[in-house]
Design a protein around this motif. Structure first.
Motif, PDB file in Angstrom:
ATOM      1  N   ILE A 661       0.880  -1.187   0.000  1.00  0.00           N
ATOM      2  CA  ILE A 661       0.000   0.000   0.000  1.00  0.00           C
ATOM      3  C   ILE A 661       0.905   1.221   0.000  1.00  0.00           C
ATOM      4  O   ILE A 661       1.769   1.371   0.861  1.00  0.00           O
ATOM      5  N   ASP A 662       0.657   2.076  -0.970  1.00  0.00           N
ATOM      6  CA  ASP A 662       1.545   3.238  -1.078  1.00  0.00           C
ATOM      7  C   ASP A 662       1.158   4.296  -0.057  1.00  0.00           C
ATOM      8  O   ASP A 662       0.247   4.113   0.751  1.00  0.00           O
ATOM      9  N   GLN A 663       1.841   5.444  -0.132  1.00  0.00           N
ATOM     10  CA  GLN A 663       1.641   6.504   0.862  1.00  0.00           C
ATOM     11  C   GLN A 663       0.261   7.144   0.769  1.00  0.00           C
ATOM     12  O   GLN A 663      -0.180   7.820   1.702  1.00  0.00           O
ATOM     13  N   PHE A 664      -0.447   6.895  -0.338  1.00  0.00           N
ATOM     14  CA  PHE A 664      -1.795   7.458  -0.481  1.00  0.00           C
ATOM     15  C   PHE A 664      -2.876   6.443  -0.111  1.00  0.00           C
ATOM     16  O   PHE A 664      -4.057   6.680  -0.327  1.00  0.00           O
ATOM     17  N   GLY A 665      -2.442   5.294   0.364  1.00  0.00           N
ATOM     18  CA  GLY A 665      -3.396   4.282   0.760  1.00  0.00           C
ATOM     19  C   GLY A 665      -3.909   3.427  -0.367  1.00  0.00           C
ATOM     20  O   GLY A 665      -4.913   2.722  -0.201  1.00  0.00           O
ATOM     21  N   GLU A 666      -3.246   3.471  -1.516  1.00  0.00           N
ATOM     22  CA  GLU A 666      -3.683   2.704  -2.670  1.00  0.00           C
ATOM     23  C   GLU A 666      -2.765   1.499  -2.896  1.00  0.00           C
ATOM     24  O   GLU A 666      -1.544   1.580  -2.688  1.00  0.00           O
ATOM     25  N   PRO A 667      -3.343   0.364  -3.298  1.00  0.00           N
ATOM     26  CA  PRO A 667      -2.505  -0.802  -3.623  1.00  0.00           C
ATOM     27  C   PRO A 667      -1.587  -0.485  -4.788  1.00  0.00           C
ATOM     28  O   PRO A 667      -1.991   0.152  -5.760  1.00  0.00           O
ATOM     29  N   GLU A 668      -0.342  -0.919  -4.695  1.00  0.00           N
ATOM     30  CA  GLU A 668       0.610  -0.692  -5.772  1.00  0.00           C
ATOM     31  C   GLU A 668       0.347  -1.658  -6.917  1.00  0.00           C
ATOM     32  O   GLU A 668      -0.108  -2.780  -6.706  1.00  0.00           O
ATOM     33  N   ALA A 669       0.647  -1.189  -8.109  1.00  0.00           N
ATOM     34  CA  ALA A 669       0.481  -2.040  -9.283  1.00  0.00           C
ATOM     35  C   ALA A 669       1.579  -3.087  -9.286  1.00  0.00           C
ATOM     36  O   ALA A 669       2.654  -2.899  -8.746  1.00  0.00           O
ATOM     37  N   GLY A 670       1.314  -4.174  -9.917  1.00  0.00           N
ATOM     38  CA  GLY A 670       2.310  -5.232 -10.022  1.00  0.00           C
ATOM     39  C   GLY A 670       1.744  -6.559  -9.560  1.00  0.00           C
ATOM     40  O   GLY A 670       0.769  -6.626  -8.814  1.00  0.00           O
ATOM     41  N   ILE A 671       2.351  -7.597 -10.056  1.00  0.00           N
ATOM     42  CA  ILE A 671       1.906  -8.948  -9.718  1.00  0.00           C
ATOM     43  C   ILE A 671       2.927  -9.577  -8.811  1.00  0.00           C
ATOM     44  O   ILE A 671       4.125  -9.600  -9.115  1.00  0.00           O
ATOM     45  N   ASP A 672       2.448 -10.121  -7.678  1.00  0.00           N
ATOM     46  CA  ASP A 672       3.375 -10.738  -6.737  1.00  0.00           C
ATOM     47  C   ASP A 672       3.945 -12.015  -7.335  1.00  0.00           C
ATOM     48  O   ASP A 672       5.136 -12.152  -7.532  1.00  0.00           O
ATOM     49  N   GLY A 673       3.115 -12.967  -7.631  1.00  0.00           N
ATOM     50  CA  GLY A 673       3.607 -14.230  -8.182  1.00  0.00           C
ATOM     51  C   GLY A 673       4.548 -14.926  -7.224  1.00  0.00           C
ATOM     52  O   GLY A 673       5.325 -15.783  -7.626  1.00  0.00           O
ATOM     53  N   GLY A 674       4.532 -14.545  -5.962  1.00  0.00           N
ATOM     54  CA  GLY A 674       5.417 -15.140  -4.974  1.00  0.00           C
ATOM     55  C   GLY A 674       6.685 -14.363  -4.784  1.00  0.00           C
ATOM     56  O   GLY A 674       7.447 -14.632  -3.866  1.00  0.00           O
ATOM     57  N   GLY A 675       6.977 -13.408  -5.638  1.00  0.00           N
ATOM     58  CA  GLY A 675       8.249 -12.721  -5.562  1.00  0.00           C
ATOM     59  C   GLY A 675       8.213 -11.472  -4.721  1.00  0.00           C
ATOM     60  O   GLY A 675       9.224 -11.097  -4.143  1.00  0.00           O
ATOM     61  N   VAL A 676       7.073 -10.770  -4.649  1.00  0.00           N
ATOM     62  CA  VAL A 676       7.011  -9.529  -3.870  1.00  0.00           C
ATOM     63  C   VAL A 676       7.300  -9.802  -2.400  1.00  0.00           C
ATOM     64  O   VAL A 676       7.812  -8.936  -1.682  1.00  0.00           O
ATOM     65  N   PHE A 677       6.992 -11.015  -1.957  1.00  0.00           N
ATOM     66  CA  PHE A 677       7.296 -11.358  -0.564  1.00  0.00           C
ATOM     67  C   PHE A 677       8.788 -11.184  -0.295  1.00  0.00           C
ATOM     68  O   PHE A 677       9.183 -10.778   0.811  1.00  0.00           O
ATOM     69  N   LYS A 678       9.613 -11.469  -1.267  1.00  0.00           N
ATOM     70  CA  LYS A 678      11.051 -11.334  -1.066  1.00  0.00           C
ATOM     71  C   LYS A 678      11.428  -9.879  -0.808  1.00  0.00           C
ATOM     72  O   LYS A 678      12.251  -9.586   0.056  1.00  0.00           O
ATOM     73  N   GLU A 679      10.788  -8.960  -1.573  1.00  0.00           N
ATOM     74  CA  GLU A 679      11.058  -7.541  -1.328  1.00  0.00           C
ATOM     75  C   GLU A 679      10.572  -7.148   0.059  1.00  0.00           C
ATOM     76  O   GLU A 679      11.254  -6.429   0.793  1.00  0.00           O
ATOM     77  N   PHE A 680       9.381  -7.606   0.389  1.00  0.00           N
ATOM     78  CA  PHE A 680       8.833  -7.325   1.712  1.00  0.00           C
ATOM     79  C   PHE A 680       9.784  -7.863   2.785  1.00  0.00           C
ATOM     80  O   PHE A 680      10.081  -7.183   3.780  1.00  0.00           O
TER      81      PHE A 680
END
Length: 984
Positions: A661-680
C-alpha cells in the motif's frame, strides 16, 4: 595386716545432742552421702593394695625362676636343656644373642639334636625360638646381634642347607619352620626389621639375610598351596608397602631378590587382592605400586598371561584404593580446596556435563625417588610394554584398561600421556564392528573418562590456549588421532540399523547404556569440531565418511527415513534437551543430527532442501498455487508493524502474497507471483534487525544478538522475537538469502548447543580478556577481591547478582576460579538472553523442524541464511540465466553485458548480485538454487535509462545499449547507487 595408707578408719561420730550444728535436713543428707563415698574409696584402695602385693610376689618369683633358668642355660648354651630354658625365659636379648652366636658358627650345634631321640621336641622348641629371634630382629635389625639371629633363621629356612646336613628330612624341617613363621607374622616382622635400618645404610650386614628371608618361604611352599598364596600376599602387604624398598637393598641382594621372586606365579594373588587392600593404608598402597613396578616391569615379556592379568588387577585395585589426585603433587598447606560442583541449574540451554573440582587429599609427602619411580607408570614406554601383550592376548585388555582408568582418576595431570598411548591402541587394533562385545566392557571407562575430561576442559579454554597448546590437555597432533577414534566409535554407534538395541544394551562392566556412551562421545566431538570450524586445523576430510558411503544413496535414504519419522507416532521434540536424543530410530538422521560433519556440507544442504520440498508437498502447498495462500496488505511506511500484525498467527509455510500500500493508501500495481514477498522480507529485515529498535545489539564485528536488557524480556518484546524467528524460518523454508550476520554464540542457541569461554570473546572482549587473565593468574587471589556475583547495569543503575546462593559472600579462590569463570561466561552467553532465545527458537521451530537445523553448525547455518562468502562464478551464473523480450544468449547487448561483468572485480560483482537478488552472496549450491533463475529482460532502446531490477524475481531489466562502454558506465552507476526497484 598393717595399714599401707595409714590408719584412716575412725569410729563413726554419733551426735545425740540434737541438730545444733546442722541447719537443715538437706545438709544432713549431704554429709551422709559424703561419708558413704569416702568409705567406698577406702575399700577400693585396700583391694588395690592386695592386688599390687600379689603381683609383686608373683613378679619376684618369676624373676627368681628366670634367673635360675639363665644359670642353667649358661651351663649348657647349646644343649637340649639350654634350648628349653631359652624358650621358657622368653624374649631375653642377652641369652638369645649368646645362643644364636654360638649355633650360627657351628651347624652341628644347631642341627645336632635332629638326629637324636628328642627330635620332635627339638623341632617344637626350635620353632618357638625362631619366632623369638624374628621378634628381636624386628625391633633392631641394625645391631650385631641381629646378624647372628638372621644367620640362624636363614639356615633353618634354606632347604639346600638343611638337606646337606640332615638329608631328605632337612626339607621337611625347613618347610615346618617356614609354615610356623608365616603363621606367626613372618613378613610383618621382616617389614619392621627393614624399617629399623637407615635407608641410606646399604652396607648394613643384616640386609643380605633379610632379603634372603623374603623369598625362602616361597621356595619351601608349593605354588599351588594355600601357604604360598598367603606368603606372597603377606610379602606384598608388609614388605612391598615399605617406601623405597629397592633403594634400601644392596645391589647384589637386589639382583638376588629380583631373580628369586616367583613373579611367574603372580596369578595366586588374584584371590588375595581384597585382603591386601583392606590391611594397607593410602601411603602403603602407593609404595606397593612403586615397588611392584620396579620389580615386575622388566619381566613383562616373560610373565605368563595369567600372572600379568593378576598383576594388572592388583595395580587397578591399589589405584582404586587411593583418593582422587593421590599421585598429584601435594597442595600448599594454606590451600583451602572446597568440594564444589557446577550443578546444572535446569536451564534448557545448559546441556553440559557436570563439572566438578574434586577435593585433593592432603597425603604424606612422597620421597622424590618414589615419585620419580611412579613417573614410569603413565609413561608411553611403560604403557606400550603393557599394550603389546594386551594386543597379543585380548583377555588382558579388560584388566589393562581398568588399570588405566584407575590411574587417570588418581593422576589426572598425566592423562595426556595415557591418552596418547590408549589412542594408539584404539586406532590401530580395535575392530569397530565389535564395539559392543561384552568382553571389551572395561575398555570403555578410561576412554569415556578422557572424553568427559576433555569436554570439560573446553568449557573454560580460550582459543588462544587451545591452539597454543600451552595449557591444553592435548596437543593438536594428539587431538587428531583422538578425535578420529571418537568419530569412528560414534559413527558406528549411530550407523546401526537397529537403533533400539543401542538403548537397550547395557554392559555390566561399563554400567552405562550404549546410548549414554554415544551421547558422551558426541558431546566431545561436537566441541572439538566447533574449534575446527572456527579455525581449521584438522586434515582434509578428517570428519567425512564420504569415501565409505555413497552420498546419492545416503541422500535418498535420509529423505525416506525423515518421511517415515513424519508418518510415525513419534512426537516431535518440544525442547532442545529432548532434541539431543532425537531421532532414535533412524541411523542416517542420527548421524545428521548429532555428528553432521560426517557428511559434506553441500550434501546436507541438498538434504535440507529435499526435506523442505517434501514438507511442502505433504502439506499440499506449491510455490505459486492458490491453495492455502495467505494474502497480506502491507503499508510501505509501516512494513515491520504491518508484517507483525498480519503474519504473526498465520501458517507461513503456505505461500504468502504481499500487496504493498503506497503513501496514499492505494494498492501498488504489479503482480506478486510469490516474488514480492522477497522484497517485503528484505525491507522487513532492515527494520527489525536495526539495533536502534532495541531488540538487538551488535558486537565489534557487526554481528547481532538479542539485547540482554530487562525490557527485552517483557511479553511484547518476546512476541517480536517469536515473530522474527518465524520470519527467518520462512526465509530458510523458501531459500531466501538474508544479509544479516548473527553472533556465533547466538546461532549456537538455535542448534541447542552450549557456549564456551571462547564464545565470550565475540560478545564482550574486555570481559573475556579479564577471565583469561584470572584463569592464568599466579598471584594472591585475595588481592583481586572477587566474589561469585556478576555486575549488571540497567537504566543507569548498577547492581550485583549472585551466581550461586549467597555468592556475594563466597570469595573467588585459586581452587574455585574455574567454576567462577564458567558461571560468568554461562550467565553472559546464556542466562541473560534465555527468554529471548526461547521465544526466538519457538518461532523458528514453527517453521523449520529443529532437527533439520541440527544438520549444521553455527558457521554453516550462517551460510545457509546468507549464502556463501565466495567469489561470484560468472560461468555458473550465465549457465543458469533466462532471457526475455528481444534478448537471447547471442544478442550483441547480452554478449557485451557478460564481457562487462567479466571485467568487474569481485566487489563489483557482489554489488551487482545484491542489485538483482537483494543479496551479495551467491547461493550455496550455485545459481541453479536461485529461485526463480536469474533473468535478463529487454528494457527498450533508450540508452539514457539506467538498468533496473526486480529483486523479488531476480530480474535485470537491461536497455539495449549499443556501446559496451556506455553499458559498463550505466550498470556501475545503477549498482553503486541502488537505482530503482521496478515492478513493471
Amino acid at each position: 595386716m598393717l595399714p599401707i595408707f595409714g590408719d584412716e578408719r575412725r569410729r563413726r561420730e554419733i551426735n545425740l545432742g540434737g541438730s545444733t550444728s546442722v541447719s537443715s535436713q538437706a545438709a544432713i543428707l549431704d554429709q551422709a552421702r559424703a561419708r558413704r563415698m569416702e568409705r567406698e574409696a577406702q575399700r577400693k584402695r585396700e583391694e588395690s593394695a592386695i592386688r599390687i602385693q600379689a603381683w609383686w610376689r608373683g613378679a619376684r618369683e618369676a624373676r627368681r625362676v628366670r634367673q635360675q633358668l639363665r644359670r642353667v642355660f649358661q651351663e649348657e648354651v647349646t644343649g637340649f636343656t639350654a634350648l628349653r630354658c631359652l624358650v621358657l625365659v622368653g624374649q631375653d636379648e642377652d641369652i638369645l644373642f649368646m645362643w644364636s652366636k654360638r649355633v650360627s658358627q657351628d651347624d652341628a650345634l644347631l642341627f645336632g639334636p635332629a638326629q637324636g631321640p628328642d627330635r620332635d621336641s627339638w623341632i617344637t622348641l626350635l620353632r618357638r625360638v625362631a619366632v623369638l629371634l624374628l621378634r628381636s630382629v624386628s625391633s633392631r635389625a641394625d645391631v650385631p646381634a641381629a646378624v647372628s639371629h638372621l644367620k640362624v633363621l636363614c639356615k633353618l629356612l634354606d632347604p639346600p642347607s638343611t638337606a646337606k646336613l640332615l638329608g631328605p628330612s632337612g626339607n621337611d624341617l625347613s618347610l615346618c619352620i617356614s609354615q610356623w613363621l608365616v603363621q606367626n607374622d613372618l613378613y610383618q616382622y621382616l617389614g619392621r626389621a627393614i624399617t629399623t635400618i637407615d635407608p641410606e645404610a646399604k652396607n648394613n650386614p643384616s640386609l643380605p639375610y633379610l632379603v634372603k628371608l623374603l623369598y625362602l618361604p616361597l621356595i619351601n611352599f608349593s605354588p599351588s598351596s594355600e601357604l604360598f598364596a598367603r606368603s606372597f600376599s603377606a610379602l606384598v602387604s608388609h614388605v612391598f608397602a615399605l617406601p623405597l624398598l629397592p633403594n634400601r637393598i644392596p645391589l647384589t641382594s637386589l639382583s638376588e631378590l629380583s631373580g628369586q621372586l616367583p613373579l611367574a606365579h603372580l596369578h595366586v594373588l588374584s584371590l588375595c587382592i581384597s585382603a591386601i587392600i583392606s590391611i594397607t593404608s593410602t601411603s602403603s598402597r602407593i609404595n606397593i605400586v612403586a615397588n611392584l613396578l620396579a620389580f615386575t616391569s622388566p619381566r613383562y615379556t616373560t610373565l605368563p598371561v595369567s600372572s600379568l592379568k593378576a598383576y594388572l588387577q592388583l595395580l587397578s585395585a591399589l589405584l582404586n584404593g587411593l583418593p582422587p589426585h593421590a599421585l598429584e603433587p601435594p597442595l600448599p598447606r594454606d590451600s583451602q580446596t572446597p568440594l564444589t560442583s557446577w550443578a546444572d541449574d535446569g536451564d534448557s540451554d545448559s546441556e553440559r556435563p557436570a563439572a566438578i573440582i574434586a577435593l585433593r587429599s592432603v597425603l604424606p609427602a612422597l620421597d622424590a625417588r618414589t615419585r620419580k619411580r611412579l613417573q614410569t607408570l603413565p609413561s608411553p614406554t611403560h604403557l606400550n610394554s603393557l599394550l603389546k601383550p594386551a594386543q597379543q592376548h585380548p583377555e588382558l585388555l579388560s584388566e589393562l584398561v581398568s588399570m588405566l582408568f584407575s590411574l587417570i582418576l588418581v593422576w589426572p595431570s598425566r592423562k595426556d600421556k595415557i591418552l596418547t598411548t590408549l589412542l594408539s591402541y584404539g586406532g590401530g587394533g580395535l575392530n569397530l564392528s565389535s564395539l559392543m562385545d561384552p568382553s571389551l566392557g572395561s575398555y570403555w571407562p578410561p576412554l569415556l573418562l578422557l572424553t568427559d575430561l576433555y569436554t570439560q576442559s573446553l568449557l573454560t579454554m580460550g582459543d588462544d590456549e587451545f591452539f597454543s597448546g600451552s595449557r591444553t590437555t592435548l596437543t593438536l597432533s594428539e587431538l587428531i588421532p583422538f578425535s578420529r577414534t571418537l568419530f569412528n566409535i560414534a559413527f558406528t554407534l549411530y550407523w546401526r540399523e537397529d537403533q533400539t538395541k543401542i538403548q537397550e544394551v547395557t554392559d555390566s562392566g561399563l554400567n552405562l547404556s550404549w546410548e549414554s556412551v554415544r551421547d558422551r562421545i558426541t558431546k566431545c566431538l561436537q566441541a572439538i569440531h566447533a574449534r575446527d570450524s572456527r579455525r581449521p586445523f584438522m586434515p582434509e576430510d578428517h570428519w567425512h565418511v564420504n569415501s565409505q558411503i555413497d552420498m546419492n544413496s545416503f541422500v535418498e535414504a535420509a529423505v525416506y527415513e525423515e518421511q517415515q519419522v513424519d508418518e510415525s507416532a513419534v512426537p516431535r521434540p518440544s525442547s532442545r534437551r529432548q532434541l539431543t536424543h532425537f531421532p532414535r530410530l533412524s541411523p542416517r538422521l542420527g548421524v545428521l543430527n548429532n555428528i553432521p560433519f560426517a557428511i559434506p556440507f553441500e550434501t546436507r544442504v541438498l538434504i535440507f532442501r529435499r526435506f523442505v520440498q517434501n514438507d511442502r508437498m505433504n502439506r499440499g502447498f506449491n510455490h505459486f498455487g492458490p491453495r492455502g495462500k495467505t494474502e497480506a496488505s502491507i503499508r510501505r511506511t509501516n512494513i515491520a508493524q504491518d508484517g507483525y500484525d498480519r503474519l504473526s498467527d498465520v501458517d507461513l509455510r503456505a505461500p504468502v502474497s504481499i500487496t504493498f500500500i503506497d503513501q496514499f493508501g492505494e494498492p501498488e500495481a504489479g503482480i506478486d507471483g510469490g516474488g514480492v514477498f522477497k522484497e517485503f522480507f528484505t525491507s522487513l529485515c532492515k527494520e527489525v534487525f536495526d539495533t536502534d529498535r532495541g531488540l538487538w545489539l551488535a558486537n565489534k564485528k557487526n554481528e547481532i544478538y538479542p539485547n540482554p536488557h530487562s525490557y527485552a524480556t517483557e511479553s511484547h518484546s518476546l512476541d517480536w522475537y517469536r515473530f522474527i524467528g518465524r520470519i527467518l524460518g520462512k526465509a530458510l523454508y523458501e531459500g531466501i538469502l538474508v544479509e544479516v550476520a548473527f553472533a556465533g554464540f547466538f546461532l549456537a542457541k538455535w542448534l541447542g548447543k552450549q557456549s564456551f569461554l571462547d564464545d565470550l570473546a565475540s560478545l564482550d572482549p574486555d570481559l573475556y580478556q579479564g577471565l583469561v587473565f584470572l584463569k592464568n593468574y599466579t598471584g594472591n587471589m585475595e588481592d583481586l577481591s572477587l566474589n561469585f556475583t556478576v555486575a549488571i547495569e540497567e537504566f543507569g543503575v548498577a547492581k550485583a547478582l549472585d551466581l550461586i546462593p549467597n555468592g556475594s559472600n563466597v570469595l573467588v579462590t585459586r581452587e574455585n576460579r574455574l567454576q567462577y569463570i564458567y558461571l560468568i561466561s554461562h550467565y553472559r552467553l546464556s542466562k541473560q538472553i534465555k527468554l529471548q532465545n526461547e521465544a526466538f527458537f519457538e518461532g523458528l521451530s514453527e517453521m523449520i523442524d529443529p532437527k533439520w537445523l541440527r544438520m549444521f553448525n553455527q558457521q554453516e547455518l550462517q551460510i545457509l541464511l546468507g549464502g556463501v562468502n565466495a567469489p561470484v562464478d560468472l560461468d555458473d551464473l550465465r549457465q543458469h540465466t533466462n532471457y526475455g523480450g528481444l534478448y537471447d544468449n547471442e544478442e550483441p547487448t547480452i554478449q557485451a553485458f557478460w564481457r562487462v561483468l567479466e571485467s568487474f572485480d569481485q566487489e563489483q560483482r557482489r554489488a551487482f548480485l545484491r542489485f538483482v537478488t537483494s543479496c551479495s552472496r551467491p547461493p550455496l549450491l550455485g545459481f541453479k538454487q536461485l529461485n526463480p533463475y536469474f533473468a535478463i529482460r529487454d528494457a527498450g532502446s533508450d540508452e539514457h535509462r539506467l538498468p533496473t531490477s526486480s529483486t523479488c524475481v531476480n530480474l535485470l531489466k537491461l536497455p539495449r545499449y549499443q556501446s559496451e562502454k556506455v553499458l559498463r558506465e550505466k550498470l556501475l552507476q545503477a549498482i553503486s547507487s541502488g537505482a530503482g526497484f521496478d515492478l513493471s
